[in-house]
Design a protein around this motif. Structure first.
Motif, mmCIF file in Angstrom:
data_model
loop_
_atom_site.group_PDB
_atom_site.id
_atom_site.type_symbol
_atom_site.label_atom_id
_atom_site.label_comp_id
_atom_site.label_asym_id
_atom_site.label_seq_id
_atom_site.Cartn_x
_atom_site.Cartn_y
_atom_site.Cartn_z
ATOM 1 N N SER A 191 0.825 -1.210 0.000
ATOM 2 C CA SER A 191 0.000 0.000 0.000
ATOM 3 C C SER A 191 0.858 1.257 0.000
ATOM 4 N N LEU A 195 2.453 1.721 -3.504
ATOM 5 C CA LEU A 195 1.432 2.185 -4.442
ATOM 6 C C LEU A 195 1.105 3.657 -4.224
ATOM 7 N N ALA A 196 1.002 4.050 -2.947
ATOM 8 C CA ALA A 196 0.707 5.454 -2.637
ATOM 9 C C ALA A 196 1.851 6.366 -3.078
ATOM 10 N N THR A 205 1.824 6.612 -6.889
ATOM 11 C CA THR A 205 0.695 7.430 -7.334
ATOM 12 C C THR A 205 0.998 8.917 -7.152
ATOM 13 N N ASN A 206 1.579 9.261 -6.013
ATOM 14 C CA ASN A 206 1.955 10.657 -5.768
ATOM 15 C C ASN A 206 3.029 11.118 -6.755
ATOM 16 N N SER A 228 1.399 11.432 -10.329
ATOM 17 C CA SER A 228 0.385 12.491 -10.413
ATOM 18 C C SER A 228 0.948 13.859 -10.070
ATOM 19 N N ARG A 238 -4.652 11.770 -10.564
ATOM 20 C CA ARG A 238 -4.503 10.649 -9.624
ATOM 21 C C ARG A 238 -5.061 9.334 -10.174
ATOM 22 N N LYS A 239 -6.169 9.385 -10.899
ATOM 23 C CA LYS A 239 -6.773 8.153 -11.403
ATOM 24 C C LYS A 239 -5.829 7.433 -12.356
ATOM 25 N N SER A 288 -2.714 6.239 -10.449
ATOM 26 C CA SER A 288 -2.977 5.032 -9.657
ATOM 27 C C SER A 288 -2.970 3.794 -10.542
ATOM 28 N N LYS A 289 -3.568 3.918 -11.740
ATOM 29 C CA LYS A 289 -3.591 2.801 -12.676
ATOM 30 C C LYS A 289 -2.177 2.424 -13.102
ATOM 31 N N LYS A 332 -0.392 0.582 -10.313
ATOM 32 C CA LYS A 332 -0.841 -0.800 -10.154
ATOM 33 C C LYS A 332 -0.323 -1.712 -11.265
#
Length: 342
Positions: free
Chosen positions: A131, A134-135, A138-139, A142, A149-150, A153-154, A157
């Protein structure tokens, strides 16, 4: 009570690596955790380039029922009270992992570290790390822009995906290898789909029968003398079994232990011995638990991994993958102070 050494294999999600995983373990060692009303605490380290760890389980039990056998044969109840001695009921288990193959071994016994508890311990750390990664990704992708962010995040992942997996090491057994493993066979258990053919009341019995289990016990006084006859009986019994049916045997193995084994996968038990012997292998009385690193129980696991390379892999040549942590920094400071003092 018996203590067993069992083997296991870890598999991480894609993108989760052992250096970051071990760094997380180090950062949380010594912190109390509660699970099913019991308190847990763990320590981890590196020895001979293997990952080693100690997991302690503390329960709130303060009184124990014991019995004293008097000279006259009377049984007298004795109740030791840990409250008066400022002691805590404790169970201890040690594990050892080859970081190159992610295979290892651990001690398990009743009330100690079971497969489910060890799985939960590793999985919770794995999922926390997953987690966090991934966070962070993502940061990064983005650039902290909510509109991105969407997609970020993809993309994250796509790099970090999959699941944690913990499996006990098992060895497949054919009927011949199974029979050759025993010095004595005392029981045979047969589980069949629907029913036993030509077996009276155990014959297939209408649609309400889904399976039948039948256990055969052999005469104890003639187990060794009748070993070949028993093996022939087992072979004859298996000829009538279908692929979905099961056969298990119980008896004394070549290593002296008694165990149920089945045709198919069998969990490897590398050693089985008495609990009192295990206690003698832990750090000495009044020593700190930190000394588990050099206690006989830990050395025994490391030697097992070193000797059984076919299962656990070759000995790691170094631990250069180890990332800095508060623990390694403190150890470095301590070494410098010792050098200066000398």
């Amino acid at each position: 009570m018996k203590v067993k050494i069992q083997g296991f294999e870890l598999k991480f999600s894609n993108g989760i690596e052992i250096p970051e995983f071990f760094q997380l373990l180090e950062s949380n060692e010594g912190k109390s955790q509660v699970h099913h009303d019991d308190e847990y605490l763990y320590l981890v380290d590196i020895k001979d380039n293997y990952i080693i760890g100690l997991i302690l389980r503390f329960s709130n039990i303060k009184k124990f029922i014991t019995t004293s056998r008097g000279v006259d044969g009377k049984l007298l109840i004795k109740i030791p009270d840990l409250t008066d001695e400022n002691l805590e009921d404790t169970e201890a288990s040690i594990f050892c992992i080859n970081p190159d193959t992610m295979r290892g071994a651990f001690y398990t016994y009743r009330r100690s570290l079971t497969k489910s508890l060890l799985t939960s311990f590793f999985r919770s750390n794995h999922n926390f790390l997953k987690s966090k990664i991934l966070a962070d990704l993502t940061n990064e992708y983005s650039q902290f822009d909510p509109k991105k962010r969407k997609n970020a995040s993809k993309k994250a992942k796509e790099q970090v995906h999959g699941y944690f997996k913990f499996d006990l090491i098992a060895t497949p057994a054919t009927l011949n290898t199974l029979l050759d493993s025993y010095d004595e066979i005392s029981q045979m258990s047969v589980g069949v789909k629907e029913g036993l053919p030509d077996a009276g009341i155990y014959s297939p019995a209408e649609p309400f029968v889904s399976s039948t289990n039948l256990t055969t016990k052999f005469e104890k006084s003639k187990l060794q003398s009748n070993l070949e006859l028993i093996k022939a009986f087992v072979r004859k019994a298996t000829k009538k079994l279908n692929k979905e049916d099961a056969l298990k045997l119980y008896g004394k193995l070549e290593n002296g232990s008694s165990q149920w084994l089945a045709i198919g996968e069998n969990i490897n038990e590398f050693e089985v011995f008495e609990f009192d012997r295990y206690v003698d292998m832990l750090p000495d009385k009044d020593e700190e638990w930190n000394n588990y690193v050099n206690c006989p129980a830990t050395i025994r696991l490391i030697n097992l991994l070193k000797s059984d390379t076919a299962i656990f892999g070759d000995q790691p040549i170094n631990s250069d993958w180890r990332l800095p942590s508060a623990k390694t920094e403190n150890q470095q400071v301590l070494l410098q102070e010792l050098d200066e003092a000398s």
